[in-house]
Scaffold this motif. Structure first.
Motif, short mmCIF file in Angstrom:
data_model
loop_
_atom_site.label_atom_id
_atom_site.label_comp_id
_atom_site.label_asym_id
_atom_site.label_seq_id
_atom_site.Cartn_x
_atom_site.Cartn_y
_atom_site.Cartn_z
N ILE A 1 -6.23 -4.64 -3.29
CA ILE A 1 -7.35 -3.84 -3.76
C ILE A 1 -7.52 -2.27 -3.20
O ILE A 1 -7.22 -1.44 -4.10
CB ILE A 1 -8.49 -4.98 -3.25
CG1 ILE A 1 -8.22 -6.04 -3.86
CG2 ILE A 1 -9.62 -4.10 -3.80
CD1 ILE A 1 -10.26 -7.09 -3.16
N LYS A 2 -7.39 -2.17 -1.77
CA LYS A 2 -7.26 -0.76 -2.02
C LYS A 2 -5.64 -0.22 -2.16
O LYS A 2 -5.96 1.09 -2.52
CB LYS A 2 -7.30 -0.71 0.21
CG LYS A 2 -6.73 0.55 0.38
CD LYS A 2 -6.65 0.60 2.02
CE LYS A 2 -6.57 2.26 2.49
NZ LYS A 2 -5.69 2.85 2.11
N LEU B 1 -11.88 13.32 -11.87
CA LEU B 1 -11.34 12.41 -11.56
C LEU B 1 -11.40 12.66 -9.57
O LEU B 1 -12.13 11.85 -8.92
CB LEU B 1 -10.75 11.89 -11.60
CG LEU B 1 -10.19 11.01 -13.03
CD1 LEU B 1 -8.68 10.90 -13.40
CD2 LEU B 1 -11.00 9.93 -12.90
N THR B 2 -11.13 13.63 -8.97
CA THR B 2 -11.31 14.00 -7.53
C THR B 2 -12.71 14.00 -7.60
O THR B 2 -13.15 13.68 -6.34
CB THR B 2 -10.87 15.68 -7.92
OG1 THR B 2 -9.08 15.69 -7.82
CG2 THR B 2 -10.83 16.13 -5.91
N ASN C 1 0.79 -1.56 -0.26
CA ASN C 1 -0.08 0.01 0.08
C ASN C 1 0.67 0.72 0.07
O ASN C 1 0.73 2.07 -0.69
CB ASN C 1 -0.45 0.09 1.12
CG ASN C 1 -1.82 1.27 0.85
OD1 ASN C 1 -2.83 1.29 2.16
ND2 ASN C 1 -1.78 2.14 -0.18
N ALA C 2 2.13 1.00 0.93
CA ALA C 2 2.91 2.51 1.08
C ALA C 2 3.40 2.45 -0.17
O ALA C 2 3.52 3.14 -1.36
CB ALA C 2 3.59 2.15 2.05
N ALA C 3 3.98 1.70 -1.26
CA ALA C 3 4.73 1.73 -2.54
C ALA C 3 3.97 1.89 -3.45
O ALA C 3 4.37 2.83 -4.11
CB ALA C 3 5.40 0.12 -2.81
N CYS C 4 2.87 1.56 -2.83
CA CYS C 4 1.63 2.30 -4.27
C CYS C 4 1.26 3.71 -4.08
O CYS C 4 1.31 4.40 -5.77
CB CYS C 4 0.30 1.03 -4.18
SG CYS C 4 0.23 0.05 -4.97
N ILE C 5 1.41 4.16 -2.81
CA ILE C 5 1.59 5.74 -2.91
C ILE C 5 2.27 6.39 -3.11
O ILE C 5 2.41 7.20 -4.02
CB ILE C 5 1.39 5.85 -1.40
CG1 ILE C 5 -0.60 5.56 -0.78
CG2 ILE C 5 0.88 7.51 -1.36
CD1 ILE C 5 -0.96 5.75 0.63
N ILE C 6 3.85 5.86 -2.63
CA ILE C 6 5.13 6.21 -3.26
C ILE C 6 5.26 6.84 -4.49
O ILE C 6 4.88 7.70 -5.53
CB ILE C 6 6.00 6.16 -2.68
CG1 ILE C 6 5.60 6.24 -0.98
CG2 ILE C 6 7.08 6.49 -3.67
CD1 ILE C 6 7.30 5.26 -0.42
N PHE D 1 -3.52 3.92 -5.60
CA PHE D 1 -2.18 4.23 -6.56
C PHE D 1 -2.56 4.87 -7.60
O PHE D 1 -2.15 6.65 -8.52
CB PHE D 1 -1.85 2.95 -7.36
CG PHE D 1 -1.10 3.37 -8.44
CD1 PHE D 1 0.08 3.71 -8.44
CD2 PHE D 1 -1.62 3.31 -10.21
CE1 PHE D 1 0.83 3.61 -9.34
CE2 PHE D 1 -0.52 3.84 -11.21
CZ PHE D 1 0.49 3.93 -11.11
N PHE D 2 -3.53 5.10 -8.23
CA PHE D 2 -4.59 6.07 -9.07
C PHE D 2 -4.90 7.48 -8.61
O PHE D 2 -4.91 8.90 -9.09
CB PHE D 2 -6.05 5.20 -9.89
CG PHE D 2 -5.05 4.05 -10.68
CD1 PHE D 2 -4.81 4.64 -12.14
CD2 PHE D 2 -5.73 3.27 -10.78
CE1 PHE D 2 -4.20 3.65 -12.97
CE2 PHE D 2 -5.04 2.29 -11.03
CZ PHE D 2 -4.34 2.69 -12.59
#
Length: 240
Positions: A141-142, A34-35, A8-13, A147-148
Motif C-alpha cells: 500500500i505504501k 499535488l505537492t 517499494n524501491a521498484a515503485c520509487i525508481i 509511486f505517485f
C-alpha cells in the motif's frame, strides 16, 4: 521471503523515471497542488499516529533528546552533503529538467522526500510486520502512494529521486530481518509511543513539503531510535 522493501524501491525508481521523463509536460499548477496534497497527507497520517500515543511525556522526551542528538551530530548537514553528491552524480549522467529548482530548494524537498519515503511510520512498521508474519500488504500500500509521489517530485528534482530507494530499501530490509528479535520485546504501549514520535516527524515533514515551516526533519530522526527505550523506561517508572 521478504519482498515488500524491493517492491517499494521498484515503485520509487519507476515513478522517478516517469516523472523525470514527463518533466515540464505536467502543468505547474497540478504539480504544485499535488505537492501540497502530499504534504497534507503526511500531516494527516502524522496526526492519526500521534493521537494513538500511550505516554505523551515519553514521546516528548524522545523527541527532545533525539532532536538534540541530531543537532549535535548535524544529521541533516550530512544528508544534505550526500544529497548534493547524489544530485551531481545524476547530473553528470542525465540531463536535468528545465524547471530544476535551486540547490537550496532541491535540498529542502529532497531531504523531506527521503524522510517521507524511508522513515515514515508506515514504512518502518510495514517492514517490521512483514519480517515477523510474512505479510507485505502494508508495504505494498505504501509503495502505491510512493509511486505517485515520486512521479510528481521527479518532474522538478529529476532522476535524483530514484536514489532515495537506496536508504529506503536498506532500512526496511534491516528492520524486516531484525523484526523477529525486536518485536517480541515490544509492548503495545511502546509501539504506540514509537508511532507517536513518527507521527510528529511526519507532521514536521508535511509542513516542510508545503513550505509552511522548514523544520530540520533529519535532525529529529534519532528520536525514532530512542522512542521505545524511553517509553519502556517511563512505563517502568509509573508502574512502580
Amino acid at each position: 521471503m521478504i519482498i515488500g522493501p524491493y517492491i517499494n524501491a521498484a515503485c520509487i525508481i519507476v515513478g522517478g523515471l516517469i516523472g523525470a521523463y514527463l518533466g515540464g509536460r505536467i502543468p505547474e499548477r497540478l504539480r504544485n497542488n499535488l505537492t501540497l496534497l502530499f504534504g497534507l497527507c503526511s500531516m494527516a497520517m502524522g496526526v492519526v499516529m500521534l493521537a494513538r500515543v500511550a505516554s505523551m511525556p515519553a514521546m516528548v522526551f524522545a523527541l527532545l533528546i533525539g532532536t538534540i542528538i541530531g543537532e549535535i551530530l548535524s544529521v541533516e548537514h550530512l544528508i544534505n552533503r550526500l544529497s548534493s553528491q547524489a544530485k551531481k552524480g545524476v547530473e553528470h549522467l542525465f540531463p536535468q529538467p528545465k524547471n530544476s529548482p535551486s540547490q537550496e530548494e532541491f535540498l529542502q524537498k529532497f531531504v523531506g522526500l527521503m524522510v517521507l519515503f524511508s522513515f515514515s511510520g508506515t514504512g518502518i512498521f510495514g517492514a517490521m510486520h512483514e519480517g515477523l508474519v510474512g505479510d507485505s500488504s502494508i508495504l505494498i500500500i505504501k509503495s502505491s502512494l510512493d509511486f505517485f509521489t515520486a512521479i510528481i517530485f521527479a518532474t522538478t528534482l529529476g532522476l535524483s529521486v530514484c536514489t532515495i530507494c537506496l536508504p529506503q530499501m536498506g532500512l526496511q530490509l534491516i528492520l524486516a530481518y531484525l523484526a523477529i528479535i525486536i518485536l517480541p520485546l515490544i509492548t503495545p504501549e511502546m509501539k504506540a509511543d514509537f508511532g507517536g514520535v513518527g507521527g510528529a516527524i511526519m507532521i514536521a515533514t508535511g509542513l516542510r513539503i508545503c513550505n509552511i515551516k522548514q523544520f530540520s526533519v533529519a535532525n529529529m530522526l534519532p528520536a525514532l531510535f530512542l522512542a521505545m527505550p524511553i517509553s519502556a523506561l517511563w512505563l517502568s517508572l509509573i508502574t512502580k
